[in-house]
Design a protein around this motif. Structure first.
Motif, PDB file in Angstrom:
ATOM      1  N   HIS A   1     -34.915   9.109 -13.548  1.00  0.00           N
ATOM      2  CA  HIS A   1     -35.564   8.072 -12.962  1.00  0.00           C
ATOM      3  C   HIS A   1     -37.342   8.860 -12.689  1.00  0.00           C
ATOM      4  O   HIS A   1     -38.190   8.070 -12.855  1.00  0.00           O
ATOM      5  CB  HIS A   1     -35.353   7.824 -11.715  1.00  0.00           C
ATOM      6  N   HIS A   2     -37.205  10.083 -12.043  1.00  0.00           N
ATOM      7  CA  HIS A   2     -38.402  10.697 -11.756  1.00  0.00           C
ATOM      8  C   HIS A   2     -39.434  11.170 -12.926  1.00  0.00           C
ATOM      9  O   HIS A   2     -40.514  11.139 -13.012  1.00  0.00           O
ATOM     10  CB  HIS A   2     -38.154  11.966 -11.130  1.00  0.00           C
ATOM     11  N   ILE A   3     -38.878  11.579 -14.205  1.00  0.00           N
ATOM     12  CA  ILE A   3     -39.365  12.207 -15.469  1.00  0.00           C
ATOM     13  C   ILE A   3     -40.125  11.224 -16.024  1.00  0.00           C
ATOM     14  O   ILE A   3     -41.070  11.418 -16.885  1.00  0.00           O
ATOM     15  CB  ILE A   3     -38.586  12.995 -16.130  1.00  0.00           C
ATOM     16  N   CYS A   4     -40.005   9.802 -16.073  1.00  0.00           N
ATOM     17  CA  CYS A   4     -40.537   8.899 -16.828  1.00  0.00           C
ATOM     18  C   CYS A   4     -40.572   7.440 -16.147  1.00  0.00           C
ATOM     19  O   CYS A   4     -39.556   7.004 -15.510  1.00  0.00           O
ATOM     20  CB  CYS A   4     -39.508   8.547 -18.103  1.00  0.00           C
TER      21      CYS A   4
ATOM     22  N   ALA B   1     -40.431  12.664 -22.178  1.00  0.00           N
ATOM     23  CA  ALA B   1     -40.014  13.035 -20.792  1.00  0.00           C
ATOM     24  C   ALA B   1     -38.918  14.148 -20.635  1.00  0.00           C
ATOM     25  O   ALA B   1     -39.114  14.980 -19.728  1.00  0.00           O
ATOM     26  CB  ALA B   1     -39.922  11.828 -20.093  1.00  0.00           C
ATOM     27  N   LEU B   2     -37.912  14.108 -21.543  1.00  0.00           N
ATOM     28  CA  LEU B   2     -36.931  14.869 -21.411  1.00  0.00           C
ATOM     29  C   LEU B   2     -37.197  16.236 -21.751  1.00  0.00           C
ATOM     30  O   LEU B   2     -37.152  17.224 -20.986  1.00  0.00           O
ATOM     31  CB  LEU B   2     -35.549  14.413 -22.344  1.00  0.00           C
ATOM     32  N   GLU B   3     -38.075  16.318 -22.810  1.00  0.00           N
ATOM     33  CA  GLU B   3     -38.762  17.554 -23.354  1.00  0.00           C
ATOM     34  C   GLU B   3     -39.711  18.339 -21.958  1.00  0.00           C
ATOM     35  O   GLU B   3     -39.564  19.577 -21.957  1.00  0.00           O
ATOM     36  CB  GLU B   3     -39.518  17.572 -24.624  1.00  0.00           C
ATOM     37  N   GLN B   4     -40.485  17.508 -21.318  1.00  0.00           N
ATOM     38  CA  GLN B   4     -41.238  17.962 -20.545  1.00  0.00           C
ATOM     39  C   GLN B   4     -40.453  18.419 -19.228  1.00  0.00           C
ATOM     40  O   GLN B   4     -40.511  19.374 -18.443  1.00  0.00           O
ATOM     41  CB  GLN B   4     -42.376  17.060 -20.300  1.00  0.00           C
ATOM     42  N   GLY B   5     -39.509  17.603 -18.947  1.00  0.00           N
ATOM     43  CA  GLY B   5     -38.308  17.984 -17.816  1.00  0.00           C
ATOM     44  C   GLY B   5     -38.873  18.045 -16.437  1.00  0.00           C
ATOM     45  O   GLY B   5     -37.958  18.235 -15.455  1.00  0.00           O
ATOM     46  N   GLY B   6     -39.905  17.403 -16.318  1.00  0.00           N
ATOM     47  CA  GLY B   6     -40.129  17.349 -14.721  1.00  0.00           C
ATOM     48  C   GLY B   6     -40.325  18.751 -14.096  1.00  0.00           C
ATOM     49  O   GLY B   6     -39.838  18.815 -12.704  1.00  0.00           O
ATOM     50  N   ARG B   7     -40.629  19.859 -14.795  1.00  0.00           N
ATOM     51  CA  ARG B   7     -40.629  21.398 -14.185  1.00  0.00           C
ATOM     52  C   ARG B   7     -41.590  20.939 -12.826  1.00  0.00           C
ATOM     53  O   ARG B   7     -42.730  20.673 -12.712  1.00  0.00           O
ATOM     54  CB  ARG B   7     -41.306  22.205 -15.336  1.00  0.00           C
TER      55      ARG B   7
ATOM     56  N   ALA C   1     -33.078  19.562 -19.407  1.00  0.00           N
ATOM     57  CA  ALA C   1     -32.488  18.905 -20.755  1.00  0.00           C
ATOM     58  C   ALA C   1     -32.110  20.209 -21.425  1.00  0.00           C
ATOM     59  O   ALA C   1     -33.086  20.955 -21.815  1.00  0.00           O
ATOM     60  CB  ALA C   1     -33.340  17.993 -21.255  1.00  0.00           C
ATOM     61  N   SER C   2     -31.061  20.485 -22.051  1.00  0.00           N
ATOM     62  CA  SER C   2     -30.469  21.682 -22.830  1.00  0.00           C
ATOM     63  C   SER C   2     -30.508  21.137 -24.401  1.00  0.00           C
ATOM     64  O   SER C   2     -30.502  22.058 -25.164  1.00  0.00           O
ATOM     65  CB  SER C   2     -29.313  22.200 -22.380  1.00  0.00           C
ATOM     66  N   HIS C   3     -30.301  19.679 -24.460  1.00  0.00           N
ATOM     67  CA  HIS C   3     -30.156  19.371 -25.750  1.00  0.00           C
ATOM     68  C   HIS C   3     -30.773  17.795 -26.004  1.00  0.00           C
ATOM     69  O   HIS C   3     -30.355  17.306 -24.932  1.00  0.00           O
ATOM     70  CB  HIS C   3     -28.932  19.521 -26.509  1.00  0.00           C
ATOM     71  N   ILE C   4     -31.460  17.597 -26.905  1.00  0.00           N
ATOM     72  CA  ILE C   4     -32.021  15.997 -27.339  1.00  0.00           C
ATOM     73  C   ILE C   4     -31.777  15.800 -28.683  1.00  0.00           C
ATOM     74  O   ILE C   4     -32.291  16.339 -29.422  1.00  0.00           O
ATOM     75  CB  ILE C   4     -33.294  15.962 -26.907  1.00  0.00           C
ATOM     76  N   GLY C   5     -30.546  14.807 -28.696  1.00  0.00           N
ATOM     77  CA  GLY C   5     -30.467  14.346 -30.135  1.00  0.00           C
ATOM     78  C   GLY C   5     -31.232  13.070 -30.314  1.00  0.00           C
ATOM     79  O   GLY C   5     -32.190  12.660 -29.644  1.00  0.00           O
ATOM     80  N   ASN C   6     -30.642  12.387 -31.670  1.00  0.00           N
ATOM     81  CA  ASN C   6     -31.174  11.030 -31.817  1.00  0.00           C
ATOM     82  C   ASN C   6     -30.806   9.981 -31.055  1.00  0.00           C
ATOM     83  O   ASN C   6     -31.658   9.279 -30.269  1.00  0.00           O
ATOM     84  CB  ASN C   6     -30.810  10.550 -33.271  1.00  0.00           C
ATOM     85  N   THR C   7     -29.572   9.890 -30.445  1.00  0.00           N
ATOM     86  CA  THR C   7     -28.999   9.085 -29.383  1.00  0.00           C
ATOM     87  C   THR C   7     -28.481   9.724 -28.142  1.00  0.00           C
ATOM     88  O   THR C   7     -28.171   8.753 -27.123  1.00  0.00           O
ATOM     89  CB  THR C   7     -27.696   8.168 -30.232  1.00  0.00           C
ATOM     90  N   SER C   8     -28.376  11.131 -28.178  1.00  0.00           N
ATOM     91  CA  SER C   8     -27.541  11.644 -27.129  1.00  0.00           C
ATOM     92  C   SER C   8     -28.476  12.659 -26.665  1.00  0.00           C
ATOM     93  O   SER C   8     -29.444  13.251 -27.230  1.00  0.00           O
ATOM     94  CB  SER C   8     -26.370  12.225 -27.551  1.00  0.00           C
ATOM     95  N   PHE C   9     -28.255  12.992 -25.141  1.00  0.00           N
ATOM     96  CA  PHE C   9     -28.968  14.265 -24.578  1.00  0.00           C
ATOM     97  C   PHE C   9     -27.779  14.794 -23.752  1.00  0.00           C
ATOM     98  O   PHE C   9     -27.075  14.425 -23.354  1.00  0.00           O
ATOM     99  CB  PHE C   9     -30.259  13.651 -23.919  1.00  0.00           C
TER     100      PHE C   9
ATOM    101  N   GLN D   1     -40.228   3.943 -15.800  1.00  0.00           N
ATOM    102  CA  GLN D   1     -39.328   2.920 -16.794  1.00  0.00           C
ATOM    103  C   GLN D   1     -39.882   1.994 -17.126  1.00  0.00           C
ATOM    104  O   GLN D   1     -39.346   1.290 -18.121  1.00  0.00           O
ATOM    105  CB  GLN D   1     -38.213   2.623 -15.501  1.00  0.00           C
ATOM    106  N   ASP D   2     -41.163   1.403 -16.394  1.00  0.00           N
ATOM    107  CA  ASP D   2     -41.985   0.317 -16.963  1.00  0.00           C
ATOM    108  C   ASP D   2     -42.477   0.339 -17.976  1.00  0.00           C
ATOM    109  O   ASP D   2     -42.999  -0.523 -18.907  1.00  0.00           O
ATOM    110  CB  ASP D   2     -42.887  -0.264 -15.862  1.00  0.00           C
ATOM    111  N   GLN D   3     -42.740   1.440 -18.665  1.00  0.00           N
ATOM    112  CA  GLN D   3     -43.564   2.052 -19.938  1.00  0.00           C
ATOM    113  C   GLN D   3     -42.658   1.927 -21.049  1.00  0.00           C
ATOM    114  O   GLN D   3     -42.920   1.751 -22.147  1.00  0.00           O
ATOM    115  CB  GLN D   3     -44.034   3.385 -19.997  1.00  0.00           C
ATOM    116  N   LEU D   4     -41.109   1.990 -20.811  1.00  0.00           N
ATOM    117  CA  LEU D   4     -40.242   2.016 -21.860  1.00  0.00           C
ATOM    118  C   LEU D   4     -40.083   0.365 -22.425  1.00  0.00           C
ATOM    119  O   LEU D   4     -39.999  -0.555 -21.913  1.00  0.00           O
ATOM    120  CB  LEU D   4     -38.798   2.189 -21.436  1.00  0.00           C
ATOM    121  N   PRO D   5     -39.555   0.408 -23.848  1.00  0.00           N
ATOM    122  CA  PRO D   5     -39.244  -0.633 -24.343  1.00  0.00           C
ATOM    123  C   PRO D   5     -38.219  -1.566 -23.502  1.00  0.00           C
ATOM    124  O   PRO D   5     -36.987  -0.930 -23.450  1.00  0.00           O
ATOM    125  CB  PRO D   5     -38.834  -0.530 -25.833  1.00  0.00           C
TER     126      PRO D   5
END
Length: 154
Positions: free
Chosen positions: A40-43, A130-136, A80-88, A45-49
């Motif tokens: 919730h914090h990293i992105c 957002a997952l890649e940046q990770g809210g560091r 996030a330690s892994h980000i795939g096409n549909t899974s993370f 939600q209103d910007q998402l499709p």
């Protein structure tokens, strides 16, 4: 390098046995809370499709090293330690905030699903970034740790 996203919480009485030690199953709840707050914090939600990001947990593993007890303040790091096409995959560590003792490590695998149809879908680009940046360096404090520090002048 900045610290990973952190979630702070305090262990409540109902999460413990008669000896005031946290039930093993509650660690899954703790990790779920941390993952939810992280996502919730990293992105925004209103910007998402479709206006939201939804996922289903398909795997949750926990390795215990030590017990948490009633009123302990916990620090849970999430990244996030892994980000795939549909899974993370989110890697999470739980520490006792006051003592620094390592308590448990968890890993949660989630699959992105459409918020309405609940069908598997690709992770939206905004959420992927957002997952890649990770809210560091960011945190959510439900234990009042940082409020107490500010009140004490720290």
């Amino acid at each position: 390098m900045e610290q990973p996203f952190r979630y702070y919480m305090q262990v409540r009485y109902g999460e413990c046995d008669a000896q005031k030690v946290v039930y093993n199953a509650r660690y899954g709840d703790f990790l779920d809370l941390a993952a939810t707050e992280f996502l919730h914090h990293i992105c925004d939600q209103d910007q998402l499709p479709g206006g939201a990001f939804d996922y289903q947990v398909v795997k949750l593993t926990i390795e215990w090293k030590a017990s948490a007890c009633y009123r302990d303040q916990l620090e849970i790091t999430v990244q996030a330690s892994h980000i795939g096409n549909t899974s993370f995959t989110l890697a999470m560590d739980i520490h006792n905030y006051r003592t620094g003792q390592f308590l448990a490590r968890g890993e949660m695998v989630g699959v992105a699903v459409h918020p309405v149809t609940v069908e598997k879908m690709s992770i939206p680009d905004i959420m992927r970034q957002a997952l890649e940046q990770g809210g560091r360096g960011k945190f959510i404090d439900h234990a009042g740790i940082h409020i107490a520090k500010e009140s004490a002048g720290a």
